[in-house]
Design an enzyme around this catalytic site. Structure first.
Site, PDB file in Angstrom:
ATOM      1  N   SER A 159      58.505  42.582  42.553  1.00  0.00           N
ATOM      2  CA  SER A 159      58.380  42.655  44.007  1.00  0.00           C
ATOM      3  C   SER A 159      57.117  41.942  44.487  1.00  0.00           C
ATOM      4  O   SER A 159      56.074  42.018  43.843  1.00  0.00           O
ATOM      5  CB  SER A 159      58.337  44.107  44.449  1.00  0.00           C
ATOM      6  N   ALA A 164      45.936  39.923  47.823  1.00  0.00           N
ATOM      7  CA  ALA A 164      45.917  41.011  48.798  1.00  0.00           C
ATOM      8  C   ALA A 164      46.735  40.528  49.987  1.00  0.00           C
ATOM      9  O   ALA A 164      46.215  40.259  51.060  1.00  0.00           O
ATOM     10  CB  ALA A 164      44.498  41.352  49.216  1.00  0.00           C
ATOM     11  N   CYS A 192      50.545  50.220  45.603  1.00  0.00           N
ATOM     12  CA  CYS A 192      49.884  48.979  46.007  1.00  0.00           C
ATOM     13  C   CYS A 192      48.396  49.234  46.248  1.00  0.00           C
ATOM     14  O   CYS A 192      48.037  50.097  47.046  1.00  0.00           O
ATOM     15  CB  CYS A 192      50.513  48.405  47.279  1.00  0.00           C
ATOM     16  N   LYS A 205      57.474  52.807  41.012  1.00  0.00           N
ATOM     17  CA  LYS A 205      56.518  51.793  40.556  1.00  0.00           C
ATOM     18  C   LYS A 205      55.136  52.424  40.483  1.00  0.00           C
ATOM     19  O   LYS A 205      54.588  52.880  41.478  1.00  0.00           O
ATOM     20  CB  LYS A 205      56.511  50.574  41.473  1.00  0.00           C
ATOM     21  N   ASN A 227      51.916  48.165  38.607  1.00  0.00           N
ATOM     22  CA  ASN A 227      51.492  47.432  39.793  1.00  0.00           C
ATOM     23  C   ASN A 227      50.160  46.763  39.413  1.00  0.00           C
ATOM     24  O   ASN A 227      49.678  46.927  38.305  1.00  0.00           O
ATOM     25  CB  ASN A 227      51.330  48.385  40.986  1.00  0.00           C
ATOM     26  N   THR A 228      49.583  46.022  40.334  1.00  0.00           N
ATOM     27  CA  THR A 228      48.370  45.270  39.989  1.00  0.00           C
ATOM     28  C   THR A 228      47.201  46.201  39.667  1.00  0.00           C
ATOM     29  O   THR A 228      47.154  47.344  40.094  1.00  0.00           O
ATOM     30  CB  THR A 228      47.980  44.320  41.129  1.00  0.00           C
ATOM     31  N   GLY A 255      48.331  38.657  36.212  1.00  0.00           N
ATOM     32  CA  GLY A 255      48.192  37.498  35.333  1.00  0.00           C
ATOM     33  C   GLY A 255      47.853  37.876  33.902  1.00  0.00           C
ATOM     34  O   GLY A 255      47.782  39.060  33.557  1.00  0.00           O
ATOM     35  N   GLY A 280      51.373  40.486  33.534  1.00  0.00           N
ATOM     36  CA  GLY A 280      50.841  39.470  32.630  1.00  0.00           C
ATOM     37  C   GLY A 280      51.840  38.791  31.723  1.00  0.00           C
ATOM     38  O   GLY A 280      51.459  38.091  30.789  1.00  0.00           O
TER      39      GLY A 280
END
Lengths: 270, 306
Positions: free
Chosen positions: B21, B70, B131, B167, B194-195, B220, B247
């Site tokens: 997403s 962001a 998020c 998530k 998520n990040t 990443g 990643g």
């Protein structure tokens, strides 16, 4: 599997010079080997304000220009900056125009599309092409870069204004039609309002030329990830597969010349 | 030929790769283009009840080792999903399963969204409670609290018959505990991670944080070990199906993630490094790895280290 990696952090650059083009348009000059080809764009970051995409108006390998029209909140803030102030630049991004010796080129510029088309004219002449440069605006005071274009050798300048205050009274597309009757172009490049670009594409196609068109969309990342500038129906990001795209591709896109999307992805008709 | 087709929460995926997403998910045609380039499934950009602005740019950039964003969950709201995204994606038959990712600031809104989005017949609903880019606006993500994560899951579960996956955020002290709480509240599976972060990067010449939001989620190559560990922890804690994401750039990365416990692998930032065509490349690399290692069915390797 080894992956080639790269960096897209902004580079901080000092505004070397600001040239006033007309009431609402400035050219910002930077000393930096950007290495942009004509038709490519950068993301210009006005620190603390916003970051927006702009076509490169000139690049000679050591210096580049961005010609920017004051149209919204971000550019309004940009216009408050002075020579010596710093901004951030990412890029260059996107596809570009190519010219070769002997090309007979028609460049069609509408409004502030004149700036990137000037870069094209410059590169086309350098490659040894013959250039007809058609530039249009609503009125004489809004014409851009005409003096710079007329300073190029091997370029015939044709001016069109909606109100007839300078040059031909009418549209750039009418001038292109007339020129096609006299000349055989093998290359047509255009940058301006999308509706104009669509007509340029149609006219060129009628004469057997697949026009190369600079497409403008709302952009965020510049490198094909965020998905903000994708075009219907191919779903391909314009920042990566464009901005310079063939008319034969664009005419199959129901979005081209009809609508665009905002920062939230909502459709707006032209 | 090794079999890459795999079942996830009762939904068949032709291969384990899924668009994560937030990337290339603004329009139906974009999602279709991702499928055309090889993805086994796609996830929509997070859908809000109402239009949501997102942050000013710069919203993302990459380096050799990591990527930051962001975007701030910009979206035109569920009306667009109803009128445009889902009908257009489904026109002439869906090319691959579609996962509807939903997001809200209030727990109650997740219920309303689940109800409305179910009517669009998504193959799976993914609940974004993790998020890290909207904390100024919404506070700490629900995924950082056992109680909140379970409450959102329970509400969504009660409003839909579709498979529900949650998530999760890696930015917690015990992701297994959070997962267990969601499983207890009725989650069918998970998407993780998520990040990471949020992180921060400063342009030292401009003396400004690069992202307009000041902070942003890290993704990443650098985050892969964190993602693999989180997926391993979630699998150990719940045994439920997981979309492992974070990643993954290559087929080998995808295999590693599946060994940790993922049945599907999500990719987003991969597009930065390998473009959208990367989906097809990752699938070929997975196929090649399976062939060389005598793996007839990719399912064999799921959670094989556990």
């Amino acid at each position: 599997m080894k992956i080639q990696t790269f960096d897209t952090r902004p580079v901080a650059l000092t505004i070397k010079k600001i040239v006033r083009e007309n009431e609402n348009t400035n050219t910002y000059v930077f000393d930096y080997p950007l290495g942009a080809r004509s038709g490519q764009f950068v993301m210009l970051w006005i620190p603390g304000v916003d970051e927006k995409p702009f076509s490169v108006a000139y690049d000679n390998g050591t210096e580049f220009w961005l010609t920017i029209c004051r149209v919204g909140p971000a550019t309004k803030e940009l216009f408050k900056l002075k020579e010596g102030d710093k901004v951030g630049v990412r890029g260059p991004f996107g596809t570009n125009y190519e010219f070769k010796k002997g090309d007979k080129v028609a460049l069609v510029a509408g409004g502030y599309g004149a700036a990137p088309m000037y870069f094209c004219a410059h590169e086309a002449v350098k490659a040894g092409a013959e250039v007809d440069f058609i530039v249009g605006a609503r009125s004489e005071d809004l014409l851009l870069f005409t003096h710079k274009v007329s300073g190029l050798s091997d370029v015939d300048l044709h001016i069109a204004t909606d109100d007839g205050s300078c040059g031909f009274k009418g549209y750039t597309t009418q001038v292109l039609e007339k020129l096609f009757k006299k000349k055989k172009f093998n290359k047509v490049c255009t940058c301006g309002p999308e509706i104009m670009e669509k007509f340029v594409g149609e006219i060129a196609e009628k004469h057997g030329v697949d026009a190369e068109i600079s497409v403008e969309k709302y952009m965020k990342c510049g490198f094909g990830v965020c998905g903000q500038c994708v075009i219907d129906d191919s779903g391909e990001p314009i920042c990566k597969k464009g901005c310079v795209m063939k008319y034969s591709y664009l005419k199959r896109m129901p979005e081209f010349g009809k609508y665009h999307r905002d920062a939230q992805g909502k459709k707006h008709n032209f | 030929m090794s079999k890459l087709e795999i079942d996830f929460c009762g939904v068949k995926f032709r291969n384990p790769t899924v668009l994560a997403s937030g990337v290339l998910g603004v329009t139906a045609s974009s999602l279709k283009n991702v499928v055309k380039n090889g993805a086994g499934g796609v996830t929509t950009k997070s859908i809000w009840l109402k239009e949501h602005a997102g942050h000013k740019s710069p919203v993302m950039f990459g380096t050799d080792h990591y990527f930051m964003n962001a975007v701030g969950l910009s979206d035109a709201g569920i009306e667009k999903a109803e009128k445009e995204t889902f009908p257009e994606y489904s026109k002439g038959g869906r090319p691959a399963p579609i996962i509807a990712n939903i997001v809200a600031g209030k727990i109650a809104d997740f219920g309303k969204l689940a109800e409305r989005v179910s009517k669009l017949d998504p193959d799976i609903i993914e609940v974004n409670i993790s998020c890290p880019n909207v904390e100024d606006e919404l506070g700490k993500p629900f995924a950082c609290s056992v109680v909140d994560a379970a409450a959102v899951t329970k509400l969504v579960r009660s409003k839909t018959k579709k498979p529900v996956i949650v998530k999760l955020s890696p930015n917690v002290s015990n992701i297994g505990e959070i997962a267990k709480a969601c499983a207890g509240a009725g989650a069918d599976g998970f998407c993780a991670i998520n990040t990471v972060g949020p992180g921060m990067a400063i342009d030292i010449n401009l003396r400004k944080s690069i992202l307009s939001n000041r902070v942003g989620g890290l993704s990443g190559p650098a985050i892969k070990p964190v993602a693999v560990r989180c997926v391993y922890d979630i699998y150990k804690a719940t045994g439920l199906p997981i979309i492992g994401t974070g990643g993954i750039l290559t087929g080998e990365d995808a295999i590693e993630m599946m060994m940790a416990g993922a049945r599907l692998v999500g990719m987003g930032t991969m597009v930065y490094y390998r473009e959208v065509e990367g989906f097809g490349k990752v699938v070929s690399e997975m196929e090649e790895w399976c062939r060389k290692n005598g793996v007839k069915n990719v399912e064999e390797i799921v959670a094989c280290i556990s």
